[in-house]
Design an enzyme around this catalytic site. Structure first.
Site, PDB file in Angstrom:
ATOM      1  N   GLY A  15     -17.436 -22.345  22.488  1.00  0.00           N
ATOM      2  CA  GLY A  15     -18.635 -21.883  23.073  1.00  0.00           C
ATOM      3  C   GLY A  15     -18.274 -20.489  23.742  1.00  0.00           C
ATOM      4  O   GLY A  15     -19.087 -19.991  24.407  1.00  0.00           O
ATOM      5  N   MET A  93     -20.165 -26.599  13.255  1.00  0.00           N
ATOM      6  CA  MET A  93     -19.734 -26.774  12.146  1.00  0.00           C
ATOM      7  C   MET A  93     -20.770 -27.961  11.353  1.00  0.00           C
ATOM      8  O   MET A  93     -19.829 -29.028  10.734  1.00  0.00           O
ATOM      9  CB  MET A  93     -18.252 -27.322  12.414  1.00  0.00           C
ATOM     10  CG  MET A  93     -17.632 -26.410  13.127  1.00  0.00           C
ATOM     11  SD  MET A  93     -17.733 -24.678  12.299  1.00  0.00           S
ATOM     12  CE  MET A  93     -16.489 -25.033  11.108  1.00  0.00           C
ATOM     13  N   ARG A  94     -21.835 -27.786  10.855  1.00  0.00           N
ATOM     14  CA  ARG A  94     -22.710 -28.761  10.152  1.00  0.00           C
ATOM     15  C   ARG A  94     -23.403 -27.725   9.315  1.00  0.00           C
ATOM     16  O   ARG A  94     -23.808 -26.842   9.762  1.00  0.00           O
ATOM     17  CB  ARG A  94     -23.267 -29.689  11.159  1.00  0.00           C
ATOM     18  CG  ARG A  94     -22.570 -30.569  11.971  1.00  0.00           C
ATOM     19  CD  ARG A  94     -22.021 -31.626  11.148  1.00  0.00           C
ATOM     20  NE  ARG A  94     -22.986 -32.482  10.622  1.00  0.00           N
ATOM     21  CZ  ARG A  94     -22.755 -33.797   9.831  1.00  0.00           C
ATOM     22  NH1 ARG A  94     -21.427 -34.084   9.535  1.00  0.00           N
ATOM     23  NH2 ARG A  94     -23.704 -34.574   9.649  1.00  0.00           N
ATOM     24  N   LEU A  96     -27.085 -27.163   7.835  1.00  0.00           N
ATOM     25  CA  LEU A  96     -28.449 -27.741   8.103  1.00  0.00           C
ATOM     26  C   LEU A  96     -29.150 -28.239   6.846  1.00  0.00           C
ATOM     27  O   LEU A  96     -28.996 -27.565   6.006  1.00  0.00           O
ATOM     28  CB  LEU A  96     -28.987 -26.739   8.733  1.00  0.00           C
ATOM     29  CG  LEU A  96     -28.562 -26.210  10.021  1.00  0.00           C
ATOM     30  CD1 LEU A  96     -29.109 -25.031  10.810  1.00  0.00           C
ATOM     31  CD2 LEU A  96     -28.506 -27.524  11.162  1.00  0.00           C
ATOM     32  N   HIS A 112     -20.836 -15.310  11.264  1.00  0.00           N
ATOM     33  CA  HIS A 112     -19.724 -15.444  10.632  1.00  0.00           C
ATOM     34  C   HIS A 112     -18.683 -14.509  11.021  1.00  0.00           C
ATOM     35  O   HIS A 112     -18.796 -13.280  10.847  1.00  0.00           O
ATOM     36  CB  HIS A 112     -20.388 -15.483   9.276  1.00  0.00           C
ATOM     37  CG  HIS A 112     -19.118 -15.826   8.382  1.00  0.00           C
ATOM     38  ND1 HIS A 112     -18.418 -17.319   7.972  1.00  0.00           N
ATOM     39  CD2 HIS A 112     -18.458 -14.970   7.402  1.00  0.00           C
ATOM     40  CE1 HIS A 112     -17.752 -17.266   7.092  1.00  0.00           C
ATOM     41  NE2 HIS A 112     -17.542 -15.742   6.714  1.00  0.00           N
ATOM     42  N   ASP A 144     -30.347 -19.618   5.818  1.00  0.00           N
ATOM     43  CA  ASP A 144     -31.256 -19.883   4.692  1.00  0.00           C
ATOM     44  C   ASP A 144     -30.455 -21.236   3.877  1.00  0.00           C
ATOM     45  O   ASP A 144     -29.589 -21.723   4.504  1.00  0.00           O
ATOM     46  CB  ASP A 144     -31.379 -18.913   3.617  1.00  0.00           C
ATOM     47  CG  ASP A 144     -30.184 -18.547   2.860  1.00  0.00           C
ATOM     48  OD1 ASP A 144     -29.083 -19.231   2.975  1.00  0.00           O
ATOM     49  OD2 ASP A 144     -30.175 -17.715   1.965  1.00  0.00           O
ATOM     50  N   VAL A 147     -24.738 -21.302   2.223  1.00  0.00           N
ATOM     51  CA  VAL A 147     -23.644 -21.286   3.152  1.00  0.00           C
ATOM     52  C   VAL A 147     -23.212 -20.065   3.464  1.00  0.00           C
ATOM     53  O   VAL A 147     -22.729 -19.163   2.650  1.00  0.00           O
ATOM     54  CB  VAL A 147     -22.373 -22.221   2.738  1.00  0.00           C
ATOM     55  CG1 VAL A 147     -21.101 -21.927   3.823  1.00  0.00           C
ATOM     56  CG2 VAL A 147     -22.614 -23.685   2.530  1.00  0.00           C
ATOM     57  N   GLU A 177     -17.662 -10.400  17.715  1.00  0.00           N
ATOM     58  CA  GLU A 177     -18.747 -11.045  17.900  1.00  0.00           C
ATOM     59  C   GLU A 177     -19.767 -11.174  19.008  1.00  0.00           C
ATOM     60  O   GLU A 177     -20.692 -11.330  19.098  1.00  0.00           O
ATOM     61  CB  GLU A 177     -18.224 -12.682  17.464  1.00  0.00           C
ATOM     62  CG  GLU A 177     -17.537 -12.859  15.931  1.00  0.00           C
ATOM     63  CD  GLU A 177     -17.009 -14.174  15.748  1.00  0.00           C
ATOM     64  OE1 GLU A 177     -17.806 -15.115  16.324  1.00  0.00           O
ATOM     65  OE2 GLU A 177     -16.067 -14.231  15.082  1.00  0.00           O
TER      66      GLU A 177
END
Length: 218
Positions: A15, A93-94, A96, A112, A144, A147, A177
């Site tokens: 996080g 890490m999934r 959608l 990313h 979108d 990936v 980031e």
């Protein structure tokens, strides 16, 4: 007083991007507030970061859901109950499903650790080193169905040094980031982002170079 943008953050790891966003909100540099943090990992450090800041943090364990769609529906329900305006993926890490994407159209951002469209997916830093590029970096984009394929909002670049390994390169990218993700959210909060096909137009209040965040962010 203008209403603050209500953020829901999805995270699976430590996080640090979440913390950068929380810090910018508290410093008054981001016209937003994190109102909910969701994680699919009960031990995710992001949950502790949220709780230590008094932010509701909820585990939605994908292992306890019959399928991906059911998992996404549980997250959507939680985000809607929190009246979230914008969904922020911060090391989530999934992938959608359309169930989630259709609930928040053009209202989901991801970061990313690569200069998309190069090196999508996992281990972007390792991919960059193996390919031998001279510049690496990070990308904030709308999400979108693909990936790491959504319209790009901001990118920041760092040089790849001769003695870099995956860890050293990842550390320098992570610093960027933490700079560009809050900036992208602020642009959204100001209503300055317009999606036109694959391009994200940034309405300029002043002549800046926001879309290429490195070296400077105002």
């Amino acid at each position: 007083m203008n209403k603050k943008l209500r953020l829901g953050v999805l995270a699976s790891g430590g996080g640090t991007n979440l913390q950068a966003i929380i810090d910018r909100c508290r410093e008054g540099k981001l016209a937003a507030e994190v109102v909910l943090v969701l994680s699919n990992k009960p031990q995710a450090g992001a949950l502790q970061r949220a709780r230590s800041c008094g932010i509701p943090a909820v585990v939605v364990d994908h292992r306890h859901c019959p399928d991906r769609e059911a998992f996404d529906r549980r997250m959507v329900d939680a985000l809607r109950q929190a009246e979230v305006d914008l969904v922020i993926l911060a090391g989530f890490m999934r992938i959608l499903t359309p169930v989630f994407l259709s609930a928040f159209p053009q209202r989901i951002m991801n970061i990313h650790p690569g200069l998309l469209p190069a090196f999508p997916g996992i281990d972007a830093q390792r991919q960059a080193l193996e390919y031998g590029v001279k510049l690496a970096g990070c990308t904030v984009h709308f999400v979108d169905p693909g990936v790491d394929t959504g319209p790009i909002i901001i990118q920041a670049a760092v040089p790849v040094l001769d003695d870099d390994d995956e860890s050293s390169l990842a550390r320098r990218i992570l610093e960027q980031e933490h700079r560009i993700y809050p900036r992208a959210i602020q642009l959204y909060a100001e209503g300055r982002l317009r999606i036109e096909g694959r391009r994200v137009r940034i309405d300029q209040k002043v002549a800046d170079k926001t879309a290429l965040a490195s070296p400077a962010i105002p």
